[in-house]
Scaffold this motif. Structure first.
Motif, PDB file in Angstrom:
ATOM      1  N   ILE A 322       0.834  -1.199   0.000  1.00 52.15           N
ATOM      2  CA  ILE A 322       0.000   0.000   0.000  1.00 52.15           C
ATOM      3  C   ILE A 322       0.876   1.259   0.000  1.00 52.15           C
ATOM      4  N   MET A 323       0.591   2.191  -0.910  1.00 48.72           N
ATOM      5  CA  MET A 323       1.243   3.501  -0.934  1.00 48.72           C
ATOM      6  C   MET A 323       0.241   4.522  -0.405  1.00 48.72           C
ATOM      7  N   LYS A 324       0.685   5.372   0.529  1.00 53.29           N
ATOM      8  CA  LYS A 324      -0.235   6.270   1.231  1.00 53.29           C
ATOM      9  C   LYS A 324       0.109   7.730   0.965  1.00 53.29           C
ATOM     10  N   LEU A 325      -0.958   8.534   0.720  1.00 56.14           N
ATOM     11  CA  LEU A 325      -0.824   9.984   0.667  1.00 56.14           C
ATOM     12  C   LEU A 325      -1.318  10.540   1.997  1.00 56.14           C
ATOM     13  N   LEU A 326      -0.433  11.255   2.719  1.00 56.66           N
ATOM     14  CA  LEU A 326      -0.740  11.761   4.049  1.00 56.66           C
ATOM     15  C   LEU A 326      -0.565  13.269   4.085  1.00 56.66           C
ATOM     16  N   ASN A 327      -1.332  13.939   4.974  1.00 59.39           N
ATOM     17  CA  ASN A 327      -1.099  15.366   5.191  1.00 59.39           C
ATOM     18  C   ASN A 327      -0.237  15.555   6.435  1.00 59.39           C
ATOM     19  N   LEU A 328       0.017  16.814   6.787  1.00 64.87           N
ATOM     20  CA  LEU A 328       0.915  17.104   7.905  1.00 64.87           C
ATOM     21  C   LEU A 328       0.332  16.677   9.241  1.00 64.87           C
ATOM     22  N   GLN A 329      -0.960  16.430   9.285  1.00 62.95           N
ATOM     23  CA  GLN A 329      -1.621  15.991  10.519  1.00 62.95           C
ATOM     24  C   GLN A 329      -1.717  14.466  10.608  1.00 62.95           C
ATOM     25  N   SER A 330      -0.985  13.772   9.737  1.00 70.56           N
ATOM     26  CA  SER A 330      -0.948  12.296   9.696  1.00 70.56           C
ATOM     27  C   SER A 330      -2.258  11.696   9.199  1.00 70.56           C
ATOM     28  N   LYS A 331      -3.124  12.499   8.575  1.00 62.09           N
ATOM     29  CA  LYS A 331      -4.393  11.988   8.062  1.00 62.09           C
ATOM     30  C   LYS A 331      -4.182  11.302   6.720  1.00 62.09           C
ATOM     31  N   LEU A 332      -4.730  10.109   6.592  1.00 64.05           N
ATOM     32  CA  LEU A 332      -4.647   9.371   5.333  1.00 64.05           C
ATOM     33  C   LEU A 332      -5.623   9.965   4.327  1.00 64.05           C
ATOM     34  N   LEU A 333      -5.113  10.459   3.193  1.00 61.97           N
ATOM     35  CA  LEU A 333      -5.953  11.068   2.157  1.00 61.97           C
ATOM     36  C   LEU A 333      -6.281  10.068   1.049  1.00 61.97           C
ATOM     37  N   ILE A 334      -5.276   9.334   0.603  1.00 61.08           N
ATOM     38  CA  ILE A 334      -5.466   8.346  -0.474  1.00 61.08           C
ATOM     39  C   ILE A 334      -4.561   7.158  -0.173  1.00 61.08           C
ATOM     40  N   SER A 335      -5.052   5.955  -0.447  1.00 59.77           N
ATOM     41  CA  SER A 335      -4.195   4.775  -0.395  1.00 59.77           C
ATOM     42  C   SER A 335      -4.320   4.034  -1.727  1.00 59.77           C
ATOM     43  N   ILE A 336      -3.203   3.615  -2.260  1.00 60.11           N
ATOM     44  CA  ILE A 336      -3.164   2.911  -3.547  1.00 60.11           C
ATOM     45  C   ILE A 336      -2.447   1.577  -3.354  1.00 60.11           C
ATOM     46  N   LYS A 337      -3.096   0.501  -3.774  1.00 64.34           N
ATOM     47  CA  LYS A 337      -2.479  -0.817  -3.740  1.00 64.34           C
ATOM     48  C   LYS A 337      -1.820  -1.089  -5.086  1.00 64.34           C
ATOM     49  N   THR A 338      -0.625  -1.637  -5.066  1.00 63.95           N
ATOM     50  CA  THR A 338       0.081  -1.898  -6.316  1.00 63.95           C
ATOM     51  C   THR A 338      -0.713  -2.856  -7.201  1.00 63.95           C
ATOM     52  N   LYS A 339      -0.500  -2.722  -8.482  1.00 66.04           N
ATOM     53  CA  LYS A 339      -1.247  -3.517  -9.467  1.00 66.04           C
ATOM     54  C   LYS A 339      -0.999  -5.014  -9.285  1.00 66.04           C
ATOM     55  N   SER A 340       0.239  -5.374  -8.929  1.00 71.20           N
ATOM     56  CA  SER A 340       0.595  -6.788  -8.806  1.00 71.20           C
ATOM     57  C   SER A 340       0.355  -7.345  -7.414  1.00 71.20           C
ATOM     58  N   GLY A 341       0.134  -6.447  -6.447  1.00 70.57           N
ATOM     59  CA  GLY A 341       0.028  -6.887  -5.064  1.00 70.57           C
ATOM     60  C   GLY A 341       1.372  -7.032  -4.381  1.00 70.57           C
ATOM     61  N   ASN A 342       2.471  -6.679  -5.109  1.00 69.23           N
ATOM     62  CA  ASN A 342       3.805  -6.732  -4.532  1.00 69.23           C
ATOM     63  C   ASN A 342       4.143  -5.399  -3.862  1.00 69.23           C
ATOM     64  N   ARG A 343       5.088  -5.417  -2.949  1.00 70.43           N
ATOM     65  CA  ARG A 343       5.554  -4.180  -2.328  1.00 70.43           C
ATOM     66  C   ARG A 343       6.357  -3.381  -3.346  1.00 70.43           C
ATOM     67  N   PRO A 344       6.053  -2.105  -3.532  1.00 67.63           N
ATOM     68  CA  PRO A 344       6.832  -1.300  -4.485  1.00 67.63           C
ATOM     69  C   PRO A 344       8.250  -1.096  -3.979  1.00 67.63           C
ATOM     70  N   TRP A 345       9.198  -0.981  -4.921  1.00 62.74           N
ATOM     71  CA  TRP A 345      10.580  -0.743  -4.509  1.00 62.74           C
ATOM     72  C   TRP A 345      10.809   0.737  -4.213  1.00 62.74           C
ATOM     73  N   ASP A 346      10.260   1.631  -5.052  1.00 64.54           N
ATOM     74  CA  ASP A 346      10.453   3.072  -4.827  1.00 64.54           C
ATOM     75  C   ASP A 346       9.280   3.834  -5.425  1.00 64.54           C
ATOM     76  N   ILE A 347       9.112   5.080  -4.965  1.00 64.07           N
ATOM     77  CA  ILE A 347       8.047   5.946  -5.464  1.00 64.07           C
ATOM     78  C   ILE A 347       8.622   7.314  -5.801  1.00 64.07           C
ATOM     79  N   ALA A 348       7.914   8.044  -6.662  1.00 68.87           N
ATOM     80  CA  ALA A 348       8.278   9.423  -6.996  1.00 68.87           C
ATOM     81  C   ALA A 348       7.015  10.125  -7.482  1.00 68.87           C
ATOM     82  N   VAL A 349       7.082  11.447  -7.535  1.00 70.53           N
ATOM     83  CA  VAL A 349       5.965  12.258  -8.026  1.00 70.53           C
ATOM     84  C   VAL A 349       6.424  12.995  -9.276  1.00 70.53           C
ATOM     85  N   THR A 350       5.612  12.933 -10.344  1.00 69.97           N
ATOM     86  CA  THR A 350       5.966  13.581 -11.598  1.00 69.97           C
ATOM     87  C   THR A 350       5.698  15.079 -11.534  1.00 69.97           C
ATOM     88  N   ARG A 351       6.089  15.772 -12.591  1.00 75.92           N
ATOM     89  CA  ARG A 351       5.854  17.218 -12.662  1.00 75.92           C
ATOM     90  C   ARG A 351       4.367  17.532 -12.676  1.00 75.92           C
TER      91      ARG A 351
END
Length: 555
Positions: A322-351
């Protein structure tokens, strides 16, 4: 005889006015005694050139164009020209600032020296580097265009196979129709032949009856003519026809595939900053004491990466799929499960603000857009590891070969491979085969890699040429230099996470160590910097993200 003494004049030191001169400063154009040489050289702000007096260079004064017998030993600042004493006394330069030509010569000599130094040490090497880069690009041409030709050949073979398959299918259909037509005609022929045989037999029987004059045969005869008056049905068959479609060359060309146009940028090249601009103080100086601003709880057991979406929200990845988008108050905004169900190796945000992640289990790079996951890159023989988005919206991906024998960085535009960085100019591997290689593009477009296996920051320029390696600062190092994160800011600082020593190294863009960030860190394991130059740091063991201010917000 004293070489500096004549019968009618004694030349003295220009500073003390008492001792005989021994030397001459060509930079300042003054004569010096042995004692005053040291005093004169103590001014380190000026690059003095002191030589023995007899080896001094003689200045060539220009002759005045208006007074033929006079030398121009003065300088008019307003008119920006050398002038002689007669020019000054004539009143032509009345009210103008007049300086000694030696002072002007001295300042201009210093400017010339600085210009020469900049040309020799900064500008000329860059031109040489660019020339070398162009030669490297030229060397790649045959290989890269050969790839395009190979792809075209392969596409041609594929298209040819498809056309051949279609032709063979049509021929098979025609043969099947012919066989069916022939079978129908044969069946019709058999029916007619059978009737003919019966008719022949009946005709023969009737002739025998007439010839015998047998009353019993004649009286018992039954007519069957009506049975044969209805002829066997004739099967109407219409032959198939083939109507060839007119081949549209445009559609065929489109079906074959398109070749993107050759793009040659004819805009002016980048302008280098002057030596003064490069050495000027940064817009945002480093704080003497960095401070912890916010702590975010992620809910993971083990935290590995953090990537800023904006100054108030961060994407995280940890010990599960699960990859989580959090705000400064530790609130979970969005959670995304990987397509394969495997743990992702790394993440980044595009322009564009979209999340990308690498999946080393199925060798893919995936884009998350509007909560939908799209696989944009699939590798063969290589495993994708860490990645980052660049200023030009490309993706830089670190990867290792399936046999763990090679490591490289590949630049992608969308899903198209644009650049591979693997070896230095001597053909040696730039990176270790350790899978942990956090990567970032600096503001000056250098590509910075935290290579944990090499225990070094490896920095190459935009063309992939090695600029420097940083292997840690020797002061107060308790554990080995272990690298588990890298980031850069608006000042082109490079920030490296030293996991085992619980600190962040801050370097300038040329790899010079500036200082540490401590802030009671625990196993820093991933870094990113937001648009306001706030550092977000992932602590692996506490599974917390810490927001740290380390630059002054106002100059």
């Amino acid at each position: 005889m004293d070489p500096f003494r004549r019968t009618d004049i004694i030349i003295l030191c220009d500073l003390c006015k008492t001792a005989h001169l021994q030397s001459h400063c060509e930079r300042c154009h003054i004569n010096l005694c042995q004692t005053c040489v040291g005093k004169h050289l103590s001014d380190s702000s000026i690059r003095h050139t002191v030589v023995p007096y007899k080896y001094r260079k003689y200045l060539n004064y220009s002759k005045c164009p208006d007074h033929a017998d006079e030398l121009c030993k003065h300088y008019c600042e307003k008119c920006d020209i050398p002038v002689c004493s007669d020019c000054i006394s004539s009143g032509k330069h009345g009210g103008h600032d007049i300086s000694n030509i030696l002072e002007k010569h001295s300042s201009q000599t210093e400017s010339v020296q600085k210009d020469l130094e900049e040309l020799e040490t900064r500008i000329y090497p860059r031109y040489e580097e660019m020339a070398s880069d162009v030669q490297t690009e030229k060397a790649k041409l045959e290989k890269e265009y050969g790839k395009l030709t190979t792809i075209a050949d392969q596409q041609g073979k594929i298209l040819h196979r498809e056309v051949t398959a279609i032709v063979n299918q049509r021929k098979s259909d025609i043969q099947e129709m012919e066989n069916k037509h022939l079978s129908t005609l044969n069946k019709n022929t058999d029916e007619i032949t059978q009737k003919i045989t019966e008719l022949k037999q009946i005709i023969s029987n009737l002739k025998s009856i007439l010839k015998s004059n047998d009353v019993s045969l004649t009286t018992t005869y039954k007519c069957r003519n009506s049975e044969f008056r209805t002829l066997p049905s004739k099967v109407p068959i219409t032959l198939p026809s083939f109507t060839p479609e007119k081949i549209n060359k445009d559609q065929l060309n489109e079906m074959f595939g398109s070749l993107s146009p050759l793009s040659i940028n004819t805009e002016h090249g980048d302008t280098m900053k002057s030596a003064e601009a490069v050495s000027s103080p940064p817009v945002k100086p480093l704080l003497d004491e960095p401070r912890l601003a916010v702590t975010i709880k992620t809910g993971y057991i083990y935290l590995t990466s953090v990537s800023c979406l904006n100054e108030d929200q961060v994407w995280t990845r940890g010990d599960n799929e699960i990859m989580k988008l959090l705000n400064l108050q530790s609130k979970l905004l969005i959670s995304i499960k990987t397509k394969s169900g495997n743990r992702p190796w790394d993440i980044a945000v595009t322009r564009d603000g979209d999340l990308v992640y690498t999946d080393n289990h199925n060798d893919t790079v995936n884009l998350v857009k509007n909560k939908q996951i799209h696989t944009v890159i699939t590798l063969q023989g290589w495993e994708p590891r860490n990645l980052c988005s660049t200023a030009s919206d490309d993706l830089l991906v670190t990867m290792i070969s399936d046999d763990r024998e090679q490591s490289k960085i590949v630049r992608y535009s969308d899903s198209t491979e644009k650049q591979t960085i693997q070896f230095d100019d001597q053909g040696r591997a730039l990176y270790s085969c350790d899978p942990i290689k956090y990567i970032i593009e600096n503001r000056n477009l250098d590509i910075c890699v935290a290579d944990n296996g090499a225990r070094a920051e490896v920095v190459v320029n935009q063309s992939g040429k090695l600029r420097f390696r940083y292997t840690g600062h020797p002061s107060n190092t308790k554990q080995a230099f272990t690298l588990h994160g890298i980031a850069t800011d608006s000042q082109s600082h490079i920030l490296a996470a030293d996991c085992q020593n619980n600190r962040i190294h801050i370097l300038d863009q040329d790899g010079q160590f500036l200082r540490y960030i401590h802030c009671d860190l625990v196993t820093p394991h991933g870094l990113c910097v937001d648009i306001r130059d706030n550092l977000f740091l992932a602590e692996s063991d506490t599974a917390k993200v810490k927001k740290i201010q380390y630059l002054q917000t106002q100059c």
